[in-house]
Structure formats: C-alpha cells, structure tokens
Motif scaffolding. Structure first.
Motif, PDB file in Angstrom:
ATOM      1  N   ALA A  11       0.824  -1.210   0.000  1.00 22.83           N
ATOM      2  CA  ALA A  11       0.000   0.000   0.000  1.00 22.83           C
ATOM      3  C   ALA A  11       0.861   1.264   0.000  1.00 22.83           C
ATOM      4  CB  ALA A  11      -0.940   0.000   1.202  1.00 22.83           C
ATOM      5  N   ALA A  12       1.989   1.221   0.690  1.00 21.59           N
ATOM      6  CA  ALA A  12       2.886   2.376   0.750  1.00 21.59           C
ATOM      7  C   ALA A  12       3.931   2.351  -0.361  1.00 21.59           C
ATOM      8  CB  ALA A  12       3.581   2.429   2.114  1.00 21.59           C
ATOM      9  N   GLY A  13       4.017   1.227  -1.089  1.00 19.42           N
ATOM     10  CA  GLY A  13       5.030   1.103  -2.132  1.00 19.42           C
ATOM     11  C   GLY A  13       6.433   1.044  -1.560  1.00 19.42           C
ATOM     12  N   ARG A  14       6.571   0.258  -0.490  1.00 16.10           N
ATOM     13  CA  ARG A  14       7.878   0.142   0.169  1.00 16.10           C
ATOM     14  C   ARG A  14       8.163  -1.303   0.534  1.00 16.10           C
ATOM     15  NH1 ARG A  14       9.631   4.914   3.619  1.00 16.10           N
ATOM     16  NH2 ARG A  14      10.216   3.333   5.109  1.00 16.10           N
ATOM     17  N   LEU A  15       9.360  -1.733   0.198  1.00 16.69           N
ATOM     18  CA  LEU A  15       9.890  -2.996   0.673  1.00 16.69           C
ATOM     19  C   LEU A  15      10.830  -2.598   1.810  1.00 16.69           C
ATOM     20  CD1 LEU A  15       9.756  -6.025  -0.041  1.00 16.69           C
ATOM     21  CD2 LEU A  15      11.838  -5.674  -1.368  1.00 16.69           C
ATOM     22  N   VAL A  24      15.287  -0.087   8.995  1.00 19.01           N
ATOM     23  CA  VAL A  24      16.689   0.314   8.833  1.00 19.01           C
ATOM     24  C   VAL A  24      17.036   0.567   7.367  1.00 19.01           C
ATOM     25  CG1 VAL A  24      17.425  -0.803  10.962  1.00 19.01           C
ATOM     26  CG2 VAL A  24      17.475  -2.100   8.808  1.00 19.01           C
ATOM     27  N   GLY A  25      16.111   0.230   6.474  1.00 15.80           N
ATOM     28  CA  GLY A  25      16.313   0.487   5.057  1.00 15.80           C
ATOM     29  C   GLY A  25      15.057   0.138   4.298  1.00 15.80           C
ATOM     30  N   HIS A  26      14.940   0.684   3.082  1.00 15.77           N
ATOM     31  CA  HIS A  26      13.778   0.355   2.267  1.00 15.77           C
ATOM     32  C   HIS A  26      14.033   0.653   0.799  1.00 15.77           C
ATOM     33  CE1 HIS A  26      13.077   4.669   3.077  1.00 15.77           C
ATOM     34  NE2 HIS A  26      12.479   4.679   1.900  1.00 15.77           N
ATOM     35  N   ILE A  27      13.237   0.026  -0.027  1.00 15.63           N
ATOM     36  CA  ILE A  27      13.172   0.335  -1.453  1.00 15.63           C
ATOM     37  C   ILE A  27      11.781   0.903  -1.698  1.00 15.63           C
ATOM     38  CG2 ILE A  27      12.986  -0.619  -3.793  1.00 15.63           C
ATOM     39  CD1 ILE A  27      15.133  -2.625  -3.097  1.00 15.63           C
ATOM     40  N   GLU A  28      11.732   2.087  -2.296  1.00 17.08           N
ATOM     41  CA  GLU A  28      10.465   2.670  -2.704  1.00 17.08           C
ATOM     42  C   GLU A  28      10.189   2.211  -4.130  1.00 17.08           C
ATOM     43  OE1 GLU A  28      10.754   6.892  -2.240  1.00 17.08           O
ATOM     44  OE2 GLU A  28      10.920   6.745  -0.069  1.00 17.08           O
ATOM     45  N   TYR A  29       8.968   1.747  -4.384  1.00 23.77           N
ATOM     46  CA  TYR A  29       8.641   1.233  -5.706  1.00 23.77           C
ATOM     47  C   TYR A  29       7.181   1.503  -6.034  1.00 23.77           C
ATOM     48  CZ  TYR A  29       6.196  -2.738  -3.603  1.00 23.77           C
ATOM     49  OH  TYR A  29       5.310  -3.520  -2.910  1.00 23.77           O
ATOM     50  N   PRO A  35       2.740  -1.482 -20.214  1.00 19.52           N
ATOM     51  CA  PRO A  35       2.230  -2.498 -21.125  1.00 19.52           C
ATOM     52  C   PRO A  35       2.212  -3.901 -20.529  1.00 19.52           C
ATOM     53  CG  PRO A  35       4.474  -1.969 -21.734  1.00 19.52           C
ATOM     54  CD  PRO A  35       4.084  -1.049 -20.615  1.00 19.52           C
ATOM     55  N   ALA A  36       2.832  -4.085 -19.377  1.00 24.90           N
ATOM     56  CA  ALA A  36       2.780  -5.353 -18.644  1.00 24.90           C
ATOM     57  C   ALA A  36       2.982  -5.017 -17.166  1.00 24.90           C
ATOM     58  CB  ALA A  36       3.870  -6.304 -19.126  1.00 24.90           C
ATOM     59  N   ARG A  37       2.523  -5.899 -16.318  1.00 22.18           N
ATOM     60  CA  ARG A  37       2.673  -5.682 -14.880  1.00 22.18           C
ATOM     61  C   ARG A  37       4.145  -5.853 -14.491  1.00 22.18           C
ATOM     62  NH1 ARG A  37      -0.734  -5.264 -10.558  1.00 22.18           N
ATOM     63  NH2 ARG A  37      -0.085  -6.286  -8.637  1.00 22.18           N
ATOM     64  N   ALA A  38       4.648  -4.884 -13.713  1.00 26.73           N
ATOM     65  CA  ALA A  38       6.043  -4.928 -13.278  1.00 26.73           C
ATOM     66  C   ALA A  38       6.198  -4.173 -11.968  1.00 26.73           C
ATOM     67  CB  ALA A  38       6.952  -4.300 -14.335  1.00 26.73           C
ATOM     68  N   LEU A  39       7.179  -4.591 -11.177  1.00 29.30           N
ATOM     69  CA  LEU A  39       7.569  -3.833  -9.992  1.00 29.30           C
ATOM     70  C   LEU A  39       8.676  -2.882 -10.428  1.00 29.30           C
ATOM     71  CD1 LEU A  39       7.743  -6.670  -7.296  1.00 29.30           C
ATOM     72  CD2 LEU A  39       5.796  -5.218  -7.928  1.00 29.30           C
ATOM     73  N   VAL A  40       8.540  -1.615 -10.061  1.00 26.12           N
ATOM     74  CA  VAL A  40       9.487  -0.591 -10.503  1.00 26.12           C
ATOM     75  C   VAL A  40      10.124   0.084  -9.289  1.00 26.12           C
ATOM     76  CG1 VAL A  40       9.830   1.472 -11.907  1.00 26.12           C
ATOM     77  CG2 VAL A  40       8.058  -0.196 -12.552  1.00 26.12           C
TER      78      VAL A  40
END
Length: 114
Positions: A11-15, A24-29, A35-40
C-alpha cells in the motif's frame, strides 16, 4: 542487531528491512500495470548507522524474489538496483526496454509520488 526481516508494504510502495523493531532500510517502488505488470524500484535507502551491512543488497534480492513469486518482472529505475541486477543476472534478468520506457513515462506523469 538481530536478524533483519524484510516485509512488503504494498500500500505504501515500500519494501522494508526491519531490525530490532525499526525500519533500517527500504526500497520505494510502484507497480506498473501497462504495457505489462512490473515492480518498478525508484529509490533504495539505508539508514546511515546500518550502511555496509548488506541491507540494500538483501532488499534488492527480495524485490526480485517477490516479483518471481508474483510472476511479474522488475523494471528498475533505482540506480542501486540497476547495478545490483547487473552483478546478479542469475536472479535479476534484464528488463524489457519497453517496460523501462513505460516506467519512466509513469514516473514523469506522477512527479509528486517520489
């Protein structure tokens, strides 16, 4: 520090990497639908006190594992994830250029998201 847990807050777009009850760290995505489903992934951030402990790499590895479990691809825009993927082609296949272009277009269309 105890073992780091990685959790997906879609929901927040965070790993997020969590250790001793704190992030202690995160990836925002974001999730690209066409044109296709993808994690960015857009940004990878590790708190300064936790740098050099492999947290960013663990986050990148889990992002690719998450995408594989969901049957989608990763279209990295984050410079760290791009470099990580180049070093780990066995788990991080290159993204289709059309997906990368669409991801960049999405990001330009949503300047306040990141």
């Amino acid at each position: 520090m105890s073992e780091t847990e990685i959790r997906d807050d879609r929901a927040a777009g965070r790993l997020e990497a969590v250790g001793d009850g704190e992030v202690v760290g995160h990836i925002e995505y974001f999730v690209l639908e066409s044109p296709a489903r993808a994690l960015v992934p857009v940004h990878t951030i590790v708190e300064p006190a936790h740098e050099g402990k492999g947290i960013a790499g663990s986050l990148a590895r889990e992002l690719y594992a998450l995408a594989e479990r969901e049957g989608v691809t990763v279209a990295p825009l984050c410079p760290y994830v791009v470099k990580w993927a180049e070093r780990h082609p066995e788990v991080a296949p290159p993204a289709d250029p059309a997906l990368l272009s669409a991801a960049k277009d999405w990001l330009r269309a949503h300047p306040d998201r990141f």
